[in-house]
Enzyme design. Structure first.
Site, PDB file in Angstrom:
ATOM      1  N   GLU A 245      11.196 -59.906 -14.845  1.00  0.00           N
ATOM      2  CA  GLU A 245      10.312 -60.272 -13.725  1.00  0.00           C
ATOM      3  C   GLU A 245       8.899 -60.307 -14.292  1.00  0.00           C
ATOM      4  O   GLU A 245       8.296 -59.262 -14.537  1.00  0.00           O
ATOM      5  CB  GLU A 245      10.416 -59.230 -12.601  1.00  0.00           C
ATOM      6  CG  GLU A 245      11.787 -59.129 -11.963  1.00  0.00           C
ATOM      7  CD  GLU A 245      12.172 -60.367 -11.175  1.00  0.00           C
ATOM      8  OE1 GLU A 245      11.270 -61.161 -10.823  1.00  0.00           O
ATOM      9  OE2 GLU A 245      13.369 -60.547 -10.927  1.00  0.00           O
ATOM     10  N   CYS A 279       1.656 -59.917  -8.733  1.00  0.00           N
ATOM     11  CA  CYS A 279       2.335 -60.987  -9.495  1.00  0.00           C
ATOM     12  C   CYS A 279       2.507 -62.235  -8.648  1.00  0.00           C
ATOM     13  O   CYS A 279       2.391 -63.342  -9.145  1.00  0.00           O
ATOM     14  CB  CYS A 279       3.680 -60.492 -10.012  1.00  0.00           C
ATOM     15  SG  CYS A 279       4.725 -59.841  -8.706  1.00  0.00           S
TER      16      CYS A 279
HETATM   17  P1  NAD Z   1       2.841 -55.279 -19.549  1.00  0.00           P
HETATM   18  O1  NAD Z   1       3.749 -56.357 -20.007  1.00  0.00           O
HETATM   19  O2  NAD Z   1       1.622 -55.002 -20.340  1.00  0.00           O
HETATM   20  O3  NAD Z   1       3.613 -53.889 -19.458  1.00  0.00           O
HETATM   21  C1  NAD Z   1       4.754 -53.723 -18.653  1.00  0.00           C
HETATM   22  C2  NAD Z   1       5.572 -52.572 -19.195  1.00  0.00           C
HETATM   23  O4  NAD Z   1       6.119 -52.941 -20.457  1.00  0.00           O
HETATM   24  C3  NAD Z   1       4.782 -51.290 -19.414  1.00  0.00           C
HETATM   25  O5  NAD Z   1       5.575 -50.206 -19.000  1.00  0.00           O
HETATM   26  C4  NAD Z   1       4.583 -51.283 -20.920  1.00  0.00           C
HETATM   27  O6  NAD Z   1       4.412 -49.989 -21.465  1.00  0.00           O
HETATM   28  C5  NAD Z   1       5.887 -51.888 -21.401  1.00  0.00           C
HETATM   29  N1  NAD Z   1       5.843 -52.500 -22.733  1.00  0.00           N
HETATM   30  C6  NAD Z   1       4.777 -53.006 -23.399  1.00  0.00           C
HETATM   31  N2  NAD Z   1       5.172 -53.501 -24.599  1.00  0.00           N
HETATM   32  C7  NAD Z   1       6.502 -53.301 -24.681  1.00  0.00           C
HETATM   33  C8  NAD Z   1       7.498 -53.607 -25.666  1.00  0.00           C
HETATM   34  N3  NAD Z   1       7.184 -54.240 -26.784  1.00  0.00           N
HETATM   35  N4  NAD Z   1       8.772 -53.271 -25.423  1.00  0.00           N
HETATM   36  C9  NAD Z   1       9.124 -52.668 -24.256  1.00  0.00           C
HETATM   37  N5  NAD Z   1       8.235 -52.336 -23.299  1.00  0.00           N
HETATM   38  C10 NAD Z   1       6.936 -52.666 -23.494  1.00  0.00           C
HETATM   39  O7  NAD Z   1       2.509 -55.633 -18.022  1.00  0.00           O
HETATM   40  P2  NAD Z   1       1.546 -54.853 -17.023  1.00  0.00           P
HETATM   41  O8  NAD Z   1       0.136 -55.128 -17.418  1.00  0.00           O
HETATM   42  O9  NAD Z   1       1.989 -53.462 -16.868  1.00  0.00           O
HETATM   43  O10 NAD Z   1       1.858 -55.583 -15.648  1.00  0.00           O
HETATM   44  C11 NAD Z   1       1.193 -56.726 -15.209  1.00  0.00           C
HETATM   45  C12 NAD Z   1       2.099 -57.924 -15.354  1.00  0.00           C
HETATM   46  O11 NAD Z   1       3.292 -57.688 -14.628  1.00  0.00           O
HETATM   47  C13 NAD Z   1       1.512 -59.187 -14.758  1.00  0.00           C
HETATM   48  O12 NAD Z   1       1.769 -60.265 -15.619  1.00  0.00           O
HETATM   49  C14 NAD Z   1       2.287 -59.345 -13.464  1.00  0.00           C
HETATM   50  O13 NAD Z   1       2.360 -60.662 -12.979  1.00  0.00           O
HETATM   51  C15 NAD Z   1       3.615 -58.825 -13.849  1.00  0.00           C
HETATM   52  N6  NAD Z   1       4.388 -58.422 -12.674  1.00  0.00           N
HETATM   53  C16 NAD Z   1       5.467 -59.171 -12.335  1.00  0.00           C
HETATM   54  C17 NAD Z   1       6.190 -58.848 -11.196  1.00  0.00           C
HETATM   55  C18 NAD Z   1       7.400 -59.642 -10.795  1.00  0.00           C
HETATM   56  O14 NAD Z   1       8.181 -59.133  -9.999  1.00  0.00           O
HETATM   57  N7  NAD Z   1       7.607 -60.857 -11.300  1.00  0.00           N
HETATM   58  C19 NAD Z   1       5.810 -57.740 -10.432  1.00  0.00           C
HETATM   59  C20 NAD Z   1       4.712 -56.993 -10.817  1.00  0.00           C
HETATM   60  C21 NAD Z   1       4.006 -57.341 -11.956  1.00  0.00           C
END
Ligand code: NAD
Length: 502
Positions: A245, A279
């Protein structure tokens, strides 16, 4: 490496949770390394042997007890969400309320969605009964973001649990306290369950990456598209399935026959609530030329009164993740360089952790503010010549998560032409609040769905069972004892079954 992943070095042993409005330290958490993550997954695997074999009614009881525990502790949880994420307390409560709706729906509908079904075996296999049964996958690794730190990961957690899986959850490093509170409430509500039905591991991206490698049966990730791609690549090594997502760049189409005031109200809220860190928040608007001036004036009028802050009067809070502030500023500047005109705010609206609302009209469609996810309280509005142009521009984006349409007469018709996962007609974000509707996107917005029956099925595998009830003499198709007479019969039967459609 993501920005979050590079933040981890071998020397990092703890993670500090900080109030984004004040910079105050809220708590410190030990970072879970590869071994700790594997131990959590092993514990979850043991717990799955109990949890996965409970009846649907038993799991429903435990999940609903969890909702009651969350209601009992809602003041403390909302206070923590306000402190760690920055959003107003009322918004924290609304987020919790939606999560409760989803837990309850998952608990009450799991049996209906997943119960064993008998399907027709077809004429040639009429001596069989055919059973389609859904099995839990086992242990689900959930990796969450910080923007809706309860609602968003819960879309995977509650549905995975209701389907009979155990869950190891890695909350965002920006919402570690909230994630741990959420899991602790489950354990507190259900002390008789084995440890490990729903637990957390804490840390930055490296801890998430360790969870992907830890032998879980599926990874359910919510976060940025860039991280989603890395997770999918890492999961490919072990063929671990992924649910992704990711980001969005949602558009709202305001047609000539729209209720202008209602559309402006929805756009103003959808673009700036939660500081625009949603998002499926409103990032782009395509408004019909005949009503554009009135619509823009109304959006501006509403947003002029909207103020960010941390007091009880604030409409929305600070930016949760400091690194996002520069991205928002860059998008505003880029839009203004590329033909855009700010009708409200501008680069000066970016003040420390707070960003005041920014409305930009007619920025070039190739500017970052129109193409890339901004994730701030800003919106671009473009005037279009009719619905066809609005649909074309809405679809001309690599993301395809949510969308909205304002039209009194053709809302549904316009919605059906959009290349997205979800659309609200005469509302924004309505789809996210209806538990039975699946949520997710196409293109760079991700793979798979959370919520509703499709979101439940994501956490199961179909098990097909064909039972031969009796043998038909001479019709042993799956055997070397098949006779020439059988083949002659089949040569007559097949044209009758499949060859009559001219
Ligand atoms: P992010 O991708 O920076 O981090 C998300 C999670 O992934 C965190 O827990 C982080 O620690 C982890 N992570 C980072 N690198 C990783 C790796 N290499 N392997 C595994 N895990 C890793 O995103 P964010 O800044 O926390 O969230 C914002 C983003 O989330 C925005 O792009 C937003 O649109 C999206 N979002 C999407 C939805 C949806 O349902 N489509 C909902 C909420 C947020």
């Amino acid at each position: 490496m993501s920005t979050t992943e590079t933040a981890v070095t071998e020397r990092d042993e703890s993670l500090t949770s900080v109030n984004p409005a004040t910079g105050e330290t809220l708590a410190t958490y030990r970072i879970d390394d590869e071994d700790a993550v594997r131990a959590a997954v092993a514990k979850a695997r043991t717990a799955a042997a109990t949890w996965g074999t409970l009846t649907y009614d038993e799991r429903k009881k435990y999940l609903l007890r969890w909702t009651s525990k969350l209601v009992e502790k809602s003041d403390a949880l909302c206070e923590l969400i306000h402190a760690e994420n920055g959003k107003p307390r009322d918004d924290a409560f609304l987020e919790l309320m939606l999560a409760l709706e989803h837990i309850s729906w998952a608990a009450k509908n799991a049996e209906k969605v997943l119960k064993a079904k008998k399907v027709s075996p077809g004429a040639l296999m009429a001596n069989f009964s055919a059973h389609l049964e859904q099995r839990p996958l086992g242990v689900i690794g959930v990796i969450g973001p910080w923007n809706y730190p309860v609602y968003t990961p819960n879309g995977s957690i509650a549905y995975a649990l209701a389907a009979g899986n155990t869950v190891v959850f890695k909350p965002s490093e920006f919402s570690t306290g909230i994630g741990n509170f959420f899991a602790a409430a489950f354990a507190e509500a259900n002390p008789e369950l084995p440890d490990g039905v729903f637990t957390t591991v804490n840390g930055y991206g490296a801890t998430g990456a360790a969870l992907v490698r830890a032998g879980v049966d599926k990874i359910a990730f919510t976060g940025s598209t860039a991280t989603g791609k890395k997770i999918m690549a890492a999961a490919a090594e072990t063929l671990t399935p992924v649910l992704l997502e990711c980001g969005g760049k949602d558009a709202v189409i305001v047609a000539a026959d729209a209720d202008i005031k209602a559309a402006a109200d929805a756009v103003a809220w959808g673009a700036t609530a939660n500081s625009g860190q949603t998002c499926a928040g409103v990032e782009r608007v395509y408004v019909d030329r005949s009503i554009a001036d009135e619509f823009v004036a109304e959006v501006k009028r509403i947003l002029t009164e909207i103020k960010p802050g941390s007091d009880d009067k604030a409409s929305y809070g600070p930016m949760t993740m400091p690194a996002q502030i520069d991205i928002v500023r860059r998008h505003i500047e880029d839009a203004l360089k590329n033909g855009g005109k700010a009708v409200l705010g501008g680069p000066e609206s970016v003040q420390g952790p707070y960003i005041a609302p920014v409305v930009i009209v007619d920025a070039d469609e190739s500017s970052d503010a129109v193409c890339e996810e901004t994730f701030g309280p800003t919106v671009t509005i473009k005037t279009v010549n009719g619905v066809d142009e609005a649909i074309k521009l809405t679809n001309n984006n690599k993301y395809g998560l949510g969308s909205a349409v304002y039209s009194k007469k053709q809302g549904l018709e316009i919605a059906r032409r959009l290349s997205v996962g979800c659309t609200s007609v005469n509302s924004v974000l309505g789809f996210a609040a209806i538990a039975a509707l699946p949520f997710g996107g196409v293109g760079d917005s991700g793979i798979g769905r959370i919520h509703g029956a499709p979101g439940m099925l994501e956490f199961t595998r179909p098990h097909s069972i064909a039972v031969q009830r009796f043998t038909i003499p001479g019709m042993a198709l799956l055997s070397y004892s098949r006779t020439d007479r059988t083949m002659k019969l089949l040569r007559k039967l097949v044209p009758f079954l499949h060859g009559r459609h001219k």
